[in-house]
Design a protein around this motif. Structure first.
Motif, PDB file in Angstrom:
ATOM      1  N   PHE A 209      -2.941 -10.912   2.422  1.00  0.00           N
ATOM      2  CA  PHE A 209      -3.504  -9.561   2.496  1.00  0.00           C
ATOM      3  C   PHE A 209      -2.971  -8.823   3.719  1.00  0.00           C
ATOM      4  O   PHE A 209      -2.700  -7.615   3.674  1.00  0.00           O
ATOM      5  CB  PHE A 209      -5.026  -9.654   2.542  1.00  0.00           C
ATOM      6  N   LYS A 210      -2.804  -9.539   4.828  1.00  0.00           N
ATOM      7  CA  LYS A 210      -2.252  -8.919   6.032  1.00  0.00           C
ATOM      8  C   LYS A 210      -0.837  -8.410   5.774  1.00  0.00           C
ATOM      9  O   LYS A 210      -0.459  -7.322   6.238  1.00  0.00           O
ATOM     10  CB  LYS A 210      -2.259  -9.924   7.183  1.00  0.00           C
ATOM     11  N   ALA A 211      -0.044  -9.185   5.028  1.00  0.00           N
ATOM     12  CA  ALA A 211       1.308  -8.751   4.674  1.00  0.00           C
ATOM     13  C   ALA A 211       1.256  -7.531   3.758  1.00  0.00           C
ATOM     14  O   ALA A 211       2.064  -6.597   3.894  1.00  0.00           O
ATOM     15  CB  ALA A 211       2.071  -9.892   4.003  1.00  0.00           C
ATOM     16  N   ILE A 212       0.304  -7.512   2.822  1.00  0.00           N
ATOM     17  CA  ILE A 212       0.134  -6.353   1.939  1.00  0.00           C
ATOM     18  C   ILE A 212      -0.193  -5.121   2.754  1.00  0.00           C
ATOM     19  O   ILE A 212       0.341  -4.021   2.516  1.00  0.00           O
ATOM     20  CB  ILE A 212      -0.978  -6.636   0.909  1.00  0.00           C
ATOM     21  N   TRP A 213      -1.058  -5.262   3.726  1.00  0.00           N
ATOM     22  CA  TRP A 213      -1.455  -4.116   4.550  1.00  0.00           C
ATOM     23  C   TRP A 213      -0.259  -3.560   5.326  1.00  0.00           C
ATOM     24  O   TRP A 213      -0.084  -2.350   5.424  1.00  0.00           O
ATOM     25  CB  TRP A 213      -2.568  -4.541   5.504  1.00  0.00           C
ATOM     26  N   LYS A 214       0.568  -4.443   5.868  1.00  0.00           N
ATOM     27  CA  LYS A 214       1.731  -3.976   6.626  1.00  0.00           C
ATOM     28  C   LYS A 214       2.718  -3.245   5.731  1.00  0.00           C
ATOM     29  O   LYS A 214       3.343  -2.258   6.150  1.00  0.00           O
ATOM     30  CB  LYS A 214       2.411  -5.160   7.308  1.00  0.00           C
ATOM     31  N   LEU A 215       2.877  -3.710   4.501  1.00  0.00           N
ATOM     32  CA  LEU A 215       3.823  -3.069   3.592  1.00  0.00           C
ATOM     33  C   LEU A 215       3.316  -1.727   3.077  1.00  0.00           C
ATOM     34  O   LEU A 215       4.108  -0.847   2.742  1.00  0.00           O
ATOM     35  CB  LEU A 215       4.122  -3.992   2.408  1.00  0.00           C
ATOM     36  N   SER A 216       2.005  -1.553   3.000  1.00  0.00           N
ATOM     37  CA  SER A 216       1.448  -0.351   2.375  1.00  0.00           C
ATOM     38  C   SER A 216       0.939   0.679   3.373  1.00  0.00           C
ATOM     39  O   SER A 216       0.822   1.852   3.026  1.00  0.00           O
ATOM     40  CB  SER A 216       0.306  -0.735   1.434  1.00  0.00           C
ATOM     41  N   SER A 217       0.631   0.267   4.606  1.00  0.00           N
ATOM     42  CA  SER A 217       0.018   1.206   5.545  1.00  0.00           C
ATOM     43  C   SER A 217       1.015   2.145   6.198  1.00  0.00           C
ATOM     44  O   SER A 217       0.634   3.170   6.750  1.00  0.00           O
ATOM     45  CB  SER A 217      -0.719   0.433   6.639  1.00  0.00           C
ATOM     46  N   LYS A 218       2.286   1.789   6.223  1.00  0.00           N
ATOM     47  CA  LYS A 218       3.361   2.568   6.833  1.00  0.00           C
ATOM     48  C   LYS A 218       3.255   2.641   8.350  1.00  0.00           C
ATOM     49  O   LYS A 218       4.015   3.351   8.991  1.00  0.00           O
ATOM     50  CB  LYS A 218       3.419   3.994   6.242  1.00  0.00           C
ATOM     51  N   GLU A 219       2.295   1.906   8.931  1.00  0.00           N
ATOM     52  CA  GLU A 219       2.196   1.849  10.381  1.00  0.00           C
ATOM     53  C   GLU A 219       3.261   0.923  10.965  1.00  0.00           C
ATOM     54  O   GLU A 219       3.657   1.077  12.113  1.00  0.00           O
ATOM     55  CB  GLU A 219       0.804   1.352  10.795  1.00  0.00           C
ATOM     56  N   SER A 220       3.717  -0.046  10.160  1.00  0.00           N
ATOM     57  CA  SER A 220       4.703  -1.020  10.636  1.00  0.00           C
ATOM     58  C   SER A 220       6.037  -0.852   9.927  1.00  0.00           C
ATOM     59  O   SER A 220       6.822  -1.791   9.844  1.00  0.00           O
ATOM     60  CB  SER A 220       4.174  -2.446  10.414  1.00  0.00           C
ATOM     61  N   GLU A 221       6.307   0.357   9.407  1.00  0.00           N
ATOM     62  CA  GLU A 221       7.501   0.536   8.587  1.00  0.00           C
ATOM     63  C   GLU A 221       8.792   0.422   9.390  1.00  0.00           C
ATOM     64  O   GLU A 221       9.860   0.252   8.813  1.00  0.00           O
ATOM     65  CB  GLU A 221       7.453   1.894   7.879  1.00  0.00           C
ATOM     66  N   ASN A 222       8.707   0.506  10.728  1.00  0.00           N
ATOM     67  CA  ASN A 222       9.916   0.390  11.538  1.00  0.00           C
ATOM     68  C   ASN A 222      10.189  -1.040  11.995  1.00  0.00           C
ATOM     69  O   ASN A 222      11.200  -1.289  12.643  1.00  0.00           O
ATOM     70  CB  ASN A 222       9.814   1.299  12.768  1.00  0.00           C
ATOM     71  N   THR A 223       9.305  -1.960  11.674  1.00  0.00           N
ATOM     72  CA  THR A 223       9.546  -3.348  12.056  1.00  0.00           C
ATOM     73  C   THR A 223      10.591  -3.972  11.130  1.00  0.00           C
ATOM     74  O   THR A 223      10.727  -3.589   9.970  1.00  0.00           O
ATOM     75  CB  THR A 223       8.244  -4.165  11.993  1.00  0.00           C
ATOM     76  N   MET A 224      11.311  -4.946  11.664  1.00  0.00           N
ATOM     77  CA  MET A 224      12.408  -5.562  10.919  1.00  0.00           C
ATOM     78  C   MET A 224      11.911  -6.217   9.638  1.00  0.00           C
ATOM     79  O   MET A 224      12.531  -6.091   8.576  1.00  0.00           O
ATOM     80  CB  MET A 224      13.118  -6.581  11.806  1.00  0.00           C
ATOM     81  N   TRP A 225      10.788  -6.920   9.722  1.00  0.00           N
ATOM     82  CA  TRP A 225      10.285  -7.641   8.547  1.00  0.00           C
ATOM     83  C   TRP A 225       9.951  -6.685   7.415  1.00  0.00           C
ATOM     84  O   TRP A 225      10.301  -6.927   6.249  1.00  0.00           O
ATOM     85  CB  TRP A 225       9.040  -8.441   8.943  1.00  0.00           C
ATOM     86  N   VAL A 226       9.277  -5.584   7.727  1.00  0.00           N
ATOM     87  CA  VAL A 226       8.910  -4.622   6.689  1.00  0.00           C
ATOM     88  C   VAL A 226      10.159  -3.973   6.095  1.00  0.00           C
ATOM     89  O   VAL A 226      10.248  -3.782   4.870  1.00  0.00           O
ATOM     90  CB  VAL A 226       7.962  -3.551   7.268  1.00  0.00           C
ATOM     91  N   GLN A 227      11.132  -3.646   6.931  1.00  0.00           N
ATOM     92  CA  GLN A 227      12.367  -3.043   6.422  1.00  0.00           C
ATOM     93  C   GLN A 227      13.094  -3.994   5.473  1.00  0.00           C
ATOM     94  O   GLN A 227      13.615  -3.574   4.434  1.00  0.00           O
ATOM     95  CB  GLN A 227      13.278  -2.665   7.597  1.00  0.00           C
ATOM     96  N   ILE A 228      13.123  -5.271   5.802  1.00  0.00           N
ATOM     97  CA  ILE A 228      13.801  -6.240   4.945  1.00  0.00           C
ATOM     98  C   ILE A 228      13.060  -6.384   3.619  1.00  0.00           C
ATOM     99  O   ILE A 228      13.667  -6.382   2.534  1.00  0.00           O
ATOM    100  CB  ILE A 228      13.901  -7.599   5.663  1.00  0.00           C
ATOM    101  N   MET A 229      11.726  -6.501   3.673  1.00  0.00           N
ATOM    102  CA  MET A 229      10.942  -6.653   2.445  1.00  0.00           C
ATOM    103  C   MET A 229      11.065  -5.419   1.554  1.00  0.00           C
ATOM    104  O   MET A 229      11.192  -5.529   0.322  1.00  0.00           O
ATOM    105  CB  MET A 229       9.482  -6.908   2.797  1.00  0.00           C
ATOM    106  N   ARG A 230      11.048  -4.244   2.164  1.00  0.00           N
ATOM    107  CA  ARG A 230      11.160  -3.013   1.361  1.00  0.00           C
ATOM    108  C   ARG A 230      12.531  -2.904   0.708  1.00  0.00           C
ATOM    109  O   ARG A 230      12.656  -2.545  -0.465  1.00  0.00           O
ATOM    110  CB  ARG A 230      10.892  -1.793   2.244  1.00  0.00           C
ATOM    111  N   SER A 231      13.564  -3.203   1.454  1.00  0.00           N
ATOM    112  CA  SER A 231      14.910  -3.086   0.893  1.00  0.00           C
ATOM    113  C   SER A 231      15.176  -4.158  -0.162  1.00  0.00           C
ATOM    114  O   SER A 231      15.898  -3.923  -1.128  1.00  0.00           O
ATOM    115  CB  SER A 231      15.947  -3.183   2.013  1.00  0.00           C
ATOM    116  N   LYS A 232      14.582  -5.320  -0.013  1.00  0.00           N
ATOM    117  CA  LYS A 232      14.851  -6.422  -0.937  1.00  0.00           C
ATOM    118  C   LYS A 232      14.059  -6.282  -2.236  1.00  0.00           C
ATOM    119  O   LYS A 232      14.576  -6.560  -3.326  1.00  0.00           O
ATOM    120  CB  LYS A 232      14.518  -7.757  -0.262  1.00  0.00           C
ATOM    121  N   TYR A 233      12.794  -5.822  -2.138  1.00  0.00           N
ATOM    122  CA  TYR A 233      11.936  -5.842  -3.317  1.00  0.00           C
ATOM    123  C   TYR A 233      11.489  -4.459  -3.792  1.00  0.00           C
ATOM    124  O   TYR A 233      11.095  -4.318  -4.948  1.00  0.00           O
ATOM    125  CB  TYR A 233      10.683  -6.685  -3.038  1.00  0.00           C
ATOM    126  N   LEU A 234      11.538  -3.456  -2.928  1.00  0.00           N
ATOM    127  CA  LEU A 234      11.019  -2.154  -3.336  1.00  0.00           C
ATOM    128  C   LEU A 234      12.138  -1.184  -3.687  1.00  0.00           C
ATOM    129  O   LEU A 234      12.191  -0.652  -4.791  1.00  0.00           O
ATOM    130  CB  LEU A 234      10.110  -1.587  -2.236  1.00  0.00           C
TER     131      LEU A 234
END
Length: 694
Positions: A209-234
């Motif tokens: 759920f914590k990972a879901i929150w980071k991907l959807s809240s856009k507060e952590s969109e500049n972090t490396m992990w979120v950028q990789i997950m978004r580019s790979k799956y979204l």
């Protein structure tokens, strides 16, 4: 210099459009990512040699490993390992205790072995169940949670850990005992009748759920992990509407499996409207059913649907985006666009007070279940967990009494389907909890001789009836004394049953008196710690206050969510203006907000630029004075708070202080009167004597 060298590396790109990974650092450890070529390897080695020369440090080759992808040939692997002087890594390797590669249950064998061997080193035979609860929460739970930092753990492993923890709680050393209660009950909160232990399946879901929150809240969109997950799956897809499609990691599969369960508890609180997407985001009721009709509209945000200035919707854009039916629904539900230029859009977790995500809130949401005990027993639970001075092991004993889970011979045989035997002490009644502790003639003699001088009705046939009788009988008496007496009776009865010792009433009473002394000492230690803390008095009236303009405000609230609020303005000690209003409010704090807002607007209408506002709501005073952030209030009151804060800060001469209720009596009575009579008045249009008699 090393940045230049690292800039020449090709690194690793997980997918087109994803950021290039070249290195990551944690403490004094370094991970370098690169292509499996000789040229790339030579660049890496050159960089490492330069770093060692500049810093004077040396590489620990014996602790260095290389992980290769499937496309690297065995010959190239050998050459790269030789150049870097490092051996090839495999799934059994761990980093800081966490498996580097963990995709199978066998990869977590190290974790399960640690959980299994920890209790064995604690000499479980010498521990009470209260001590076991403390060790489980302080050692085992953090250990498992730490291993989840690398991603979710296999359900098979979690079930095995749950089983080991459950066995450790009930067993005694090498001997196995019957589990008197279900594991689900133990993992419920103390308020609901459990012990507050954590179910590791729900902990695992909370990590996802914590990972879901980071991907959807856009507060952590500049972090490396979120950028990789978004580019790979979204890849320009909305997170809430994305599907698995193709090979994916264990974490992404867990995210998709949990996403639908948590989506009902997440919503956007719109502010400027430029962060929340118009499609596939939870800001209206039909958000899951509406997708962007054309690809060019995927990046639309809510503010794109309103006319310039944000005062009204743009009808044509609304219909083009959602169709006539959904556009009509949105325009009916939101006649005016729900935007607020004073704050940014916020993703809200509706189950928390402030709307912010927390791991604790996520766990309780995913592990939520209705209270396992009847409502009549909730008061008895409060006595168990909140009465001062009761020893921890006695609290657990009382909790088991609540569940009729004491290891009495009759209770054990009933669980096995055997008939209840006669009492081992008096041979005159059934061997069950109620008879053993309250109705046996040894127990009756003990209770009658005790300082409480209690007598119990022989017609009591269930634990529920017993607890009701106890709660009525003990009302107004020290519960800790009853708890110590009951514990002493139980201990002496166990000595009779298992050790053959003679039951003596006076010895049991002496033992209870000893437990009372321990309870008093424990209570005194707690009280001394509380009294040792410095107390800070709230704001108070003095001579300097009465010389200028001051405004007293207060709100009133009742359980039917009716509210009233009032203000009184004084200038140089004389009453200048007053007013009150009433209406429906969701909380006492909202009534206080409305009272302060009414007072501020009344002062502004008087044309003054300096005023001191008094409120008996300390949280409101802390927010207005900058001691607490505005997002510390309930999320449904956040916009009201921001509006008031901006109105307040627009006038530098406005100050707010906290005042005791004793110095705010007039505003308090006026607010109560407005609420009770559902009246509204302003500008001294109501005679004050009507409410002063309240």
């Amino acid at each position: 210099m090393h940045q230049v060298l690292f800039g020449t590396l090709n690194g690793v790109k997980l997918k087109a459009g994803a950021p290039v990974l070249t290195s990551s650092v944690y403490a004094d450890d370094l991970i370098i990512y690169g292509q499996g070529t000789i040229q790339e390897t030579l660049l890496i080695q050159q960089c490492l040699d330069d770093f060692c020369m500049w810093s004077g440090q040396r590489i620990g080759h014996e602790k260095s490993y290389i992980w290769f992808s499937k496309g690297v040939s065995s010959e190239t692997r050998h050459v790269i390992s030789t150049i870097l002087n490092a051996q090839a890594g495999h799934y059994q390797h761990t980093y800081l205790g966490v498996p580097i590669i963990a995709s199978r249950p066998s990869h977590f064998s190290g974790l399960t072995s640690k959980v299994q061997h920890k209790p064995q080193s604690w000499k479980a035979r010498l521990l009470s169940q209260a001590g076991k609860v403390t060790l489980i929460r302080a050692v085992i739970e953090p250990m498992v949670l730490y291993n989840m930092a690398g991603g979710p753990i296999s359900i098979t492993v979690l079930d095995k850990i749950n089983s080991m923890v459950r066995g450790f709680f009930w067993h005694s050393g090498d001997s196995k005992r019957m589990h008197m209660l279900n594991w689900k009950i133990l993992t419920m909160s103390k308020r609901d009748g459990g012990l507050g232990l954590r179910d590791f399946r729900s902990v695992n879901d909370a990590v996802v759920f914590k990972a879901i929150w980071k991907l959807s809240s856009k507060e952590s969109e500049n972090t490396m992990w979120v950028q990789i997950m978004r580019s790979k799956y979204l890849a320009r897809k909305c997170f809430w509407l994305a599907r698995e499609g193709g090979p994916s990691t264990r974490l992404w599969k867990a995210i998709l499996a949990l996403r639908s369960k948590v989506s009902a508890h997440i919503t956007w609180q719109l502010g400027t409207g430029d962060k929340c997407g118009a499609f596939g985001e939870p800001w209206h009721d039909f958000w899951l059913k509406v997708q962007a009709p054309i690809s060019s509209q995927r990046d639309m945000v809510v503010t794109d649907l309103v006319q310039q200035g944000g005062a009204s919707w743009d009808p044509q854009r609304l219909i083009d985006a959602f169709g006539f039916g959904t556009a009509l629904f949105i325009s009916i539900k939101f006649p005016v666009p729900p935007l607020n230029a004073l704050h940014q859009d916020r993703l809200i977790l509706t189950t928390t007070r402030t709307g912010k995500f927390s791991f604790k809130a996520a766990y309780h949401l995913l592990a939520s279940s209705s209270s396992a005990v009847p409502s009549m027993h909730t008061e008895f639970l409060k006595l168990i967990w909140h009465s001062p001075g009761i020893l921890p092991r006695i609290r657990i004993f009382l909790w088991k009494l609540l569940w009729d889970a004491l290891p009495v011979q009759g209770s054990i045989l009933n669980r096995l389907g055997s008939p209840t035997p006669p009492c081992v002490m008096c041979q005159q009644g059934p061997e069950n909890t109620i008879h053993a502790l309250f109705l046996c003639h040894h127990a009756r003699a003990f209770w009658f001789a005790s300082p409480l001088c209690l007598r119990f009705d022989s017609s009591i046939g269930s634990v529920a009836a017993l607890l009701n009788s106890l709660y009525t009988t003990l009302r107004g008496r020290p519960f800790v004394s009853f708890a110590n007496l009951l514990w002493a009776l139980w201990k002496h009865r166990c000595s009779f049953v298992y050790e053959g010792k003679k039951f003596a009433v006076q010895e049991a009473l002496y033992q209870a008196a000893y437990y009372n002394q321990l309870s008093i000492a424990s209570s005194n230690m707690t009280l001394s710690r509380k009294l040792g803390q410095p107390r800070h008095e709230a704001g108070h009236m003095d001579g300097t206050v009465a010389q200028g303009m001051i405004c007293f405000v207060d709100g009133s609230f009742d359980t039917s969510k009716k509210g009233g609020w009032a203000f009184l303005i004084f200038d140089k000690g004389s009453l200048l203006n007053y007013g009150a209003d009433s209406g429906s409010v969701s909380s006492p704090f909202l009534a206080e907000l409305k009272a302060m807002e009414a007072g501020v607007r009344a002062v502004i209408q008087l044309g003054t630029t300096c005023c001191l506002f008094y409120t008996d709501c300390q949280h409101l005073q802390q927010v207005l004075s900058g001691k607490a952030p505005p997002d510390s209030v309930h999320w449904m009151e956040y916009q009201h708070t921001v509006n008031l804060l901006c109105l307040f800060r627009a006038h530098e001469g406005f100050k707010c202080e906290h005042i005791s209720r004793d110095f705010n009596v007039e505003a308090h009575h006026l607010a109560n009167y407005a609420r009770a009579n559902e009246i509204s008045f302003n500008d001294c249009t109501y005679p004050l004597f009507n409410f002063r008699s309240l």
